[in-house]
Design a protein around this motif. Sequence first.
Motif, PDB file in Angstrom:
ATOM      1  N   ASP A  35      40.114  35.877  35.531  1.00  0.00           N
ATOM      2  CA  ASP A  35      41.449  35.832  35.180  1.00  0.00           C
ATOM      3  C   ASP A  35      41.517  36.737  37.212  1.00  0.00           C
ATOM      4  O   ASP A  35      40.983  37.245  37.215  1.00  0.00           O
ATOM      5  N   SER A  36      42.648  36.294  37.771  1.00  0.00           N
ATOM      6  CA  SER A  36      42.659  36.609  39.100  1.00  0.00           C
ATOM      7  C   SER A  36      43.728  38.364  38.691  1.00  0.00           C
ATOM      8  O   SER A  36      44.030  38.592  39.677  1.00  0.00           O
ATOM      9  N   HIS A  37      44.836  38.159  37.843  1.00  0.00           N
ATOM     10  CA  HIS A  37      45.251  39.459  37.873  1.00  0.00           C
ATOM     11  C   HIS A  37      44.063  40.926  37.732  1.00  0.00           C
ATOM     12  O   HIS A  37      44.342  41.722  38.881  1.00  0.00           O
ATOM     13  N   THR A  38      43.495  40.869  36.824  1.00  0.00           N
ATOM     14  CA  THR A  38      41.880  41.808  36.523  1.00  0.00           C
ATOM     15  C   THR A  38      40.685  41.625  37.652  1.00  0.00           C
ATOM     16  O   THR A  38      39.772  42.795  37.534  1.00  0.00           O
ATOM     17  N   HIS A  39      40.743  40.280  37.934  1.00  0.00           N
ATOM     18  CA  HIS A  39      39.252  40.145  38.555  1.00  0.00           C
ATOM     19  C   HIS A  39      38.217  39.901  37.918  1.00  0.00           C
ATOM     20  O   HIS A  39      37.432  40.256  38.722  1.00  0.00           O
ATOM     21  N   ASP A  40      38.630  39.299  36.409  1.00  0.00           N
ATOM     22  CA  ASP A  40      37.276  39.271  35.522  1.00  0.00           C
ATOM     23  C   ASP A  40      37.176  38.298  35.689  1.00  0.00           C
ATOM     24  O   ASP A  40      37.239  37.212  35.239  1.00  0.00           O
TER      25      ASP A  40
END
Length: 104
Positions: A35-40
Motif C-alpha cells: 500500500d503506497s498510501h500507508t506504506h504498509d
Amino acid sequence: MFKIIALVACLAVAVLAYEDYNSHPSYKYEYGVKDSHTHDHKSQWESREGDHVKGQYTVDEADGTHRVVDYSSDHKTGFQPHVQRVGHAHHPHGESYSNIKQHY
C-alpha cells in the motif's frame, strides 16, 4: 444388561469405521500487501507436507528496515525461525524525536 452390550458394540464399530483424513495434511498459500498510501508492505508464504512446515514472512518496519523471517517446523525440531534485519534504522523524515518541541 443386553442394551448396554449392544450400545458398546455399536460404539466399537463406529470407532473402527473412523478414518483419519488428516493423516498427511498438505497445503500451500501466500499473500502480500503493498500500500503506497500507508506504506504498509508485507508478505508471507507457507507450505506444509505432512509434519513438515516451512515458510517466510517479510515486513517493512517503521524505522526503515526490512525484516525477513524464514521458518520451519516439524515434530522433531519444533519451530525454527531465522530472523534477518535488512537495512539501517533511521527516522523516515530525517528529524529526531528529541528535537520536537513538546507542548503541555
